[in-house]
Design an enzyme around this catalytic site. Sequence first.
Site, short mmCIF file in Angstrom:
data_model
loop_
_atom_site.label_atom_id
_atom_site.label_comp_id
_atom_site.label_asym_id
_atom_site.label_seq_id
_atom_site.Cartn_x
_atom_site.Cartn_y
_atom_site.Cartn_z
N CYS A 2 0.88 -1.17 0.00
CA CYS A 2 0.00 0.00 0.00
C CYS A 2 0.91 1.21 0.00
O CYS A 2 1.50 1.55 1.03
CB CYS A 2 -0.92 0.00 1.22
SG CYS A 2 -1.94 1.50 1.32
N GLU A 117 -3.62 1.10 -6.47
CA GLU A 117 -2.61 0.13 -6.90
C GLU A 117 -2.50 0.26 -8.42
O GLU A 117 -3.37 0.83 -9.08
CB GLU A 117 -2.98 -1.30 -6.52
CG GLU A 117 -2.65 -1.67 -5.08
CD GLU A 117 -1.17 -1.61 -4.76
OE1 GLU A 117 -0.35 -1.40 -5.69
OE2 GLU A 117 -0.81 -1.77 -3.58
#
Length: 244
Positions: A2, A117
């Site tokens: 992340c 992402e």
Amino acid sequence: MCGRYVSIRSDADLIAEFDAVVAGTEERYEPDFNVAPTKPVRVIVNRPLRDAGGAPEPAPTRQLRVVSWGLVPSWSKDRKGAARMINARVESVTEKPAFRTAYAKRRCLVPADGWYEWQALGGPVKQPMYMTAADGHGLAFAGLYEFWRGDGPTLTTCTIITTPSVGLLGAVHDRMPLVLARDSWTRWLDPAVADPADLLTPWDEAAGEGIEVRPVASTVNSVEHNGPALIERVEPNPTPETLF
């Protein structure tokens, strides 16, 4: 991993959501559609407040604080490695020297509205994707925090725990943040619980219809860009741009 996320809810909303109080004298936080490593971020911690004389109160209180994203262990000689400590893998968080003490004593929640992402489509081409709750509710990432005392003021830093991806997210990236359900917040934050291993499991909503995976524009690739346009849905049109 992340490495970018969104945190745009007001302090007032977070205080109500997490039943917390604002504490500390940290810098003011502005809503951020492109939170990146080493930036100031908001966390919820559960620790005693201090009175005017600096003495801690007998019981812990949930507090909304602003810290720096990228954990610096208390024993570090300097803070140079912070950008490499933005994530802690769930598989090793209880064992790695950089994280194990914080895991046992200094766990926090990292409020978020969603995260980004980059989905590999072959070669250098990647499509930025935004992951968020389908119904728009806020998220709470599992995190750890630490205090580092150098030559100047004490630095408070944090890291976000990640797990293997589940459900639709597996097609985007092999890792995802550990998202904690509301009924697990109290146990995660409880300093009397040394090892909440039962909470180190992937977010159940991510395996079903609770998650929205949204293609977004490549402008999010640069930390110089910010604003609500970054999370607007676009037709996939990936370009091989460099992150950061």
